[in-house]
Design a protein around this motif. Sequence first.
Motif, PDB file in Angstrom:
ATOM      1  N   SER A  80       0.817  -1.227   0.000  1.00  0.00           N
ATOM      2  CA  SER A  80       0.000   0.000   0.000  1.00  0.00           C
ATOM      3  C   SER A  80       0.848   1.274   0.000  1.00  0.00           C
ATOM      4  CB  SER A  80      -0.937   0.011   1.215  1.00  0.00           C
ATOM      5  OG  SER A  80      -0.224   0.255   2.419  1.00  0.00           O
ATOM      6  N   ILE A  81       2.083   1.194   0.501  1.00  0.00           N
ATOM      7  CA  ILE A  81       2.943   2.391   0.484  1.00  0.00           C
ATOM      8  C   ILE A  81       4.068   2.278  -0.542  1.00  0.00           C
ATOM      9  CG2 ILE A  81       2.488   2.762   2.938  1.00  0.00           C
ATOM     10  CD1 ILE A  81       5.567   2.042   3.277  1.00  0.00           C
ATOM     11  N   ALA A  82       4.143   1.153  -1.219  1.00  0.00           N
ATOM     12  CA  ALA A  82       5.198   0.943  -2.209  1.00  0.00           C
ATOM     13  C   ALA A  82       5.005   1.860  -3.414  1.00  0.00           C
ATOM     14  CB  ALA A  82       5.202  -0.517  -2.652  1.00  0.00           C
ATOM     15  N   GLN A  83       6.106   2.233  -4.031  1.00  0.00           N
ATOM     16  CA  GLN A  83       6.052   3.124  -5.186  1.00  0.00           C
ATOM     17  C   GLN A  83       6.189   2.386  -6.515  1.00  0.00           C
ATOM     18  OE1 GLN A  83       8.671   6.627  -4.715  1.00  0.00           O
ATOM     19  NE2 GLN A  83       8.939   6.017  -2.576  1.00  0.00           N
ATOM     20  N   GLU A  85       5.877  -0.216  -9.748  1.00  0.00           N
ATOM     21  CA  GLU A  85       4.887  -0.876 -10.611  1.00  0.00           C
ATOM     22  C   GLU A  85       4.965  -2.392 -10.433  1.00  0.00           C
ATOM     23  OE1 GLU A  85       4.267  -1.770 -15.398  1.00  0.00           O
ATOM     24  OE2 GLU A  85       5.670  -0.199 -14.753  1.00  0.00           O
ATOM     25  N   PHE A  86       6.173  -2.873 -10.150  1.00  0.00           N
ATOM     26  CA  PHE A  86       6.405  -4.285  -9.873  1.00  0.00           C
ATOM     27  C   PHE A  86       6.581  -4.476  -8.371  1.00  0.00           C
ATOM     28  CE2 PHE A  86       8.912  -4.627 -14.152  1.00  0.00           C
ATOM     29  CZ  PHE A  86       7.724  -4.455 -14.864  1.00  0.00           C
ATOM     30  N   LYS A 158       2.811  -7.938 -10.668  1.00  0.00           N
ATOM     31  CA  LYS A 158       2.578  -6.537 -11.013  1.00  0.00           C
ATOM     32  C   LYS A 158       1.562  -5.948 -10.032  1.00  0.00           C
ATOM     33  CE  LYS A 158       3.885  -6.808 -15.852  1.00  0.00           C
ATOM     34  NZ  LYS A 158       3.443  -6.912 -17.252  1.00  0.00           N
ATOM     35  N   ARG A 159       1.791  -4.708  -9.659  1.00  0.00           N
ATOM     36  CA  ARG A 159       0.933  -4.069  -8.667  1.00  0.00           C
ATOM     37  C   ARG A 159      -0.541  -4.124  -9.064  1.00  0.00           C
ATOM     38  NH1 ARG A 159       0.725   0.178  -4.973  1.00  0.00           N
ATOM     39  NH2 ARG A 159       2.928   0.657  -5.086  1.00  0.00           N
ATOM     40  N   CYS A 160      -0.834  -3.910 -10.340  1.00  0.00           N
ATOM     41  CA  CYS A 160      -2.228  -3.894 -10.791  1.00  0.00           C
ATOM     42  C   CYS A 160      -2.906  -5.244 -10.568  1.00  0.00           C
ATOM     43  CB  CYS A 160      -2.327  -3.477 -12.260  1.00  0.00           C
ATOM     44  SG  CYS A 160      -1.427  -4.552 -13.400  1.00  0.00           S
TER      45      CYS A 160
END
Length: 288
Positions: A80-83, A85-86, A158-160
Amino acid sequence: MILISIIVPCYNASDTIDTQLTALAKQECREPWEIIIVDNGSTDNTVEIVQKYQQQIPNLRVISATEKRGSAYARNLGVSIAQGEFIAFCDADDEVAPGWVAAMVKALSQDDFVTGQREYHKLNEPWLVNSCRYADGNQGIIEDAYLPYAASSNLGVKRCIHEAVGGFDEEILFMSDVDYCWRIQKLGIQLNYAPDALIHFRYRATIKDLYKRYWNFGYHNIFLHQKHQKLGMPKLIKWNNFVKDAVILTIRFVVKVRNQETLAKWLMDFAFFAGHLQGCIKYRYLPI
């Protein structure tokens, strides 16, 4: 802009996290990346050890995750706080091999969901590796009668995709990574193997801890089956397998248990059997 975020949940990891952070500090990656250590309420000096590495690793952050217990909650909070995309997950008690971060970047540039290879000899005694039947290592993808899965100790997504599946189920305190893998695959996304993303895996070092680990596997496996049957999973657990396993375990105990290694092998199988049976009773799961 950060491309990949490494999420490392931890709890009372003062005996092992130094090894993992040393390995992460030596990683080389052309793309910008970060490490997020998520402390799940440690009562030892884990946080102090992590803070010492912040001068060596400028992209290292440590956050507190005390609202809930469990690695699922810690991993979700980290994402949740990561920047990036992976997203790549590893554990505080293992050791990533050289090139692990770069291998994860390469794999996630090609696929949405990946796992790497696990090696067992470096951090474990020979009797322990042989007891756990992984003397030659494995590819990280574990085949199952329902869907394959991989451990969150070496997992990339992947974050998505993580967001689409709702992250890890925080109500599951054990085997949440299996549930996570199954739910992602139910979206039609394949779990792919990235052989260059190698981690050195650390087993629990005592027979007592091994017994507890495999009992938890058996016990929580019933909960997962019950949950996923509502999502289309066929009923796979059968009564005749319980009877067959009980007979085989009895014979093996008499015939094959001769030393620490054979005892550990037997106890792990017995623990899974006992956990499975107790899980059926606890969750009122009736095998076919």
